[in-house]
Each structure stands twice: as C-alpha cells, then as structure tokens.
Design an enzyme around this catalytic site. Sequence first.
Site, PDB file in Angstrom:
ATOM      1  N   LYS A 153     -11.934  -2.089   7.715  1.00 48.52           N
ATOM      2  CA  LYS A 153     -11.101  -3.137   8.806  1.00 48.52           C
ATOM      3  C   LYS A 153     -11.721  -3.547   9.627  1.00 48.52           C
ATOM      4  CE  LYS A 153      -7.877  -2.375   5.032  1.00 48.52           C
ATOM      5  NZ  LYS A 153      -8.386  -4.040   3.774  1.00 48.52           N
ATOM      6  N   TRP A 185       0.912  -1.410   0.028  1.00 43.04           N
ATOM      7  CA  TRP A 185      -0.509  -0.337   0.223  1.00 43.04           C
ATOM      8  C   TRP A 185       1.054   1.534  -0.037  1.00 43.04           C
ATOM      9  CZ3 TRP A 185      -4.443  -0.206  -1.495  1.00 43.04           C
ATOM     10  CH2 TRP A 185      -5.396  -1.498  -1.686  1.00 43.04           C
ATOM     11  N   ASP A 193      -1.743   7.113   6.754  1.00 38.12           N
ATOM     12  CA  ASP A 193      -2.520   5.847   7.003  1.00 38.12           C
ATOM     13  C   ASP A 193      -2.727   4.827   7.640  1.00 38.12           C
ATOM     14  OD1 ASP A 193      -3.827   4.021   5.557  1.00 38.12           O
ATOM     15  OD2 ASP A 193      -3.217   3.742   3.702  1.00 38.12           O
TER      16      ASP A 193
END
Length: 369
Positions: free
Chosen positions: A201, A107, A177
């Site tokens: 999540k 990511w 993030d």
Amino acid sequence: MSTNPKNTLNFSGGPGALPDVVLNQVQQAIINVPEVGLSILGISHRSAWFENVVRETENNIRTLLGLPADYHVLFLQGGATQQFSMVPMTMLRGKKHPAEYFDTGYWSRKVITEAMREGPVRVIWSGEKAGYRRLPTDEELDFSPHAPYIHYVSNETVEGLQFDRIPGRDDVPRVCDMSSDFLSRPCDAGKFSLIYAHAQKNIGPAGVTIVLIRDEVVQNAPRNLPAFLDYRRQVETHSNLNTPPVFAIYVVLLVTRWLLRDIGGLENMAQINRQKSQLLYRMIDGSDDFYRNWGDTAFRSDMNVAFTLPTKALETAFLDQAAEAGFSGLGGHRALGGVRASIYNGLTLEAVETLTQFMDDFRTQQRPQ
C-alpha cells in the site's frame, strides 16, 4: 520525472503506487545495485550488504515512528493474512478469557474468523447492521480488563473507513492491522503491543510484512510453535530464518529514505495525504449527490475514498471513460462494487487534482442539455 506517466494515475487499492524517485532507483537496482555491482534480484540474503539493508530499514522505521527501544522490527512473509493466525497463536492460544475484536469491515471479518480457530473471541462492536458505513464511538465500547488483547484494523480499505484515534485500554495489549495506513501519518506506536502491515500500500511492493512487536510479547510466546510462525525465532534470526524477500525489503528501504529525506517525516506525509483526501471529498460533497460517499463523514478514510454513482450504468460508464483517460485501479472492491480511489503515500497531489477534474467533467456530461 516519471518514466511511465500511467504510473502517476494508479489509484489501485493494492498493490499501490510507488513514488517516481523510488521507481527510478529500483529500475537501476534491477540491473545493478551501485555499491554492489549485482542485480538486486541476485544478491545473497546472507551478504553483509543485505544485513546493512535490514539494519538501516529497521532504524528508519524506528526514527519515523519514534519507536521505543523495547520493540523488535521484523520483516516477515505471508502478508497480513499470516498475521491473522500468528497473532492469536502467540497471544490467545490456551487463554481462558476472550480476545476482543472489532468487526468494522471486510478485512476485520477475515481476521475474526482466523482468531476463532485459536481461542475464545468476543466481538466488541460490529458495523454489520449499519452496512459497514461507520466506526464505533468511545461511548459504544465496553472493554474487559481481562482480555488477552484487543485487535482492530486501523483503516478498512474496502469501505473507506479509518480510525482517527487509538481505541482500547492502556492496561490491555493492543494489536493493530495497519496494512493500509502504516507510515502514512504519525503513530504513537508505544501504545501497541503488536502492529503489523503488509507492504503493498504505502511502503513497498507485495512480498514483505512489517511487524513491530514488544519484547514482552515475544518472551511470553508459546514455545511449541513451528519456527516459521514463532516471533521468537524470527527475532533471534533477525528476520533471516529462511530466505527473506530481498527485493521487497530493499524497496521498503528506499521508501523509508524517501519519507525521511524528501518528505521530511510523517507529519508532512500526513498533511499531504489529508490534502489529497480533502480534494476528493470536496468533489463528492459538492456534486449534488451525483457522487455518493460510502462511509459516514466522521469516519472517512484519508487512504481509500469509496463512492458510488446514481446507477450501475453510470458507474460502468465512469470506469470505462476513466480507463480511456489513463486512470488505473478505480474499480471498487469485488465485495462492494462502486468506485474506489486509493490515494496512498506514493500517489501525488497532482494525480488527485487530475482525477477530480475528470470527475467534474464526467458529471457535467451527464447533465440534461
């Protein structure tokens, strides 16, 4: 009590499992929200009820994190991917010095690509040569005092790597993030200028992204950005610039209530999450190399446990038998393969105990008789 037992064994990397108590409330809300009498899917985003939902959800997040008063809490759309662009559009565009980014996994590589469209970027550390199996130590990092900001991903879901500290300089804005570990543990949010986390999540279903942003960043943002991509406009309209994801935000409200009332705060949530990850890592470490953890021990994640088996054939058999046993979402990310058990907030300790028993049984079956 779960109305669908398979939900309790959902180890998916995302969207992740939600607590049973939240699922039961959501089930009711789809038919009608008790205090409104309408389905959550048909309540206006301009209603006083929804204004209160946004206000309470924001306050719950502030309480959970001890968020300083000079931060705004936004509920945006576009996932973390939109933030990959919004952050550099706001904080890097037109700057002379490069922003500093960590390259720690799948990511973070995507984030860097988008930032380079807006201005100069310096990759301060890369885990590529190490196969993205570890994170940097403080001794390996040399931060510039002139960087517009430093950006990192707190938990790499694909490789199962998680920072256990906050890197960077206190005199340089930090951006993080936190999509895959937001509200899973305490966080000194005041050390960051901007935190973002998409809600599929730990904190709700896909469709809403939470952004915590210091007022100074909002005030210094360029004034020629499209309204939808302008934090200033989102703050002014209280996350209601256009039709927001009412359903997703309502579920986040329910999750924050659960964290506050049922779990008792983020210290308790972190303790539960650590118990879950330790169970899995003990099974892996004690398997005589039958299960092999992807990341180095010092950097292993409490959210995503990525591991392999000795052969691809065994991995296939493991995943097939796990699916037959009722487990869901254990396949590794397409970029890495192998096996990945994601153990987000909504997944119970009992579910992890069930998985470790399955892992032990599977390993025993493979031993020569």
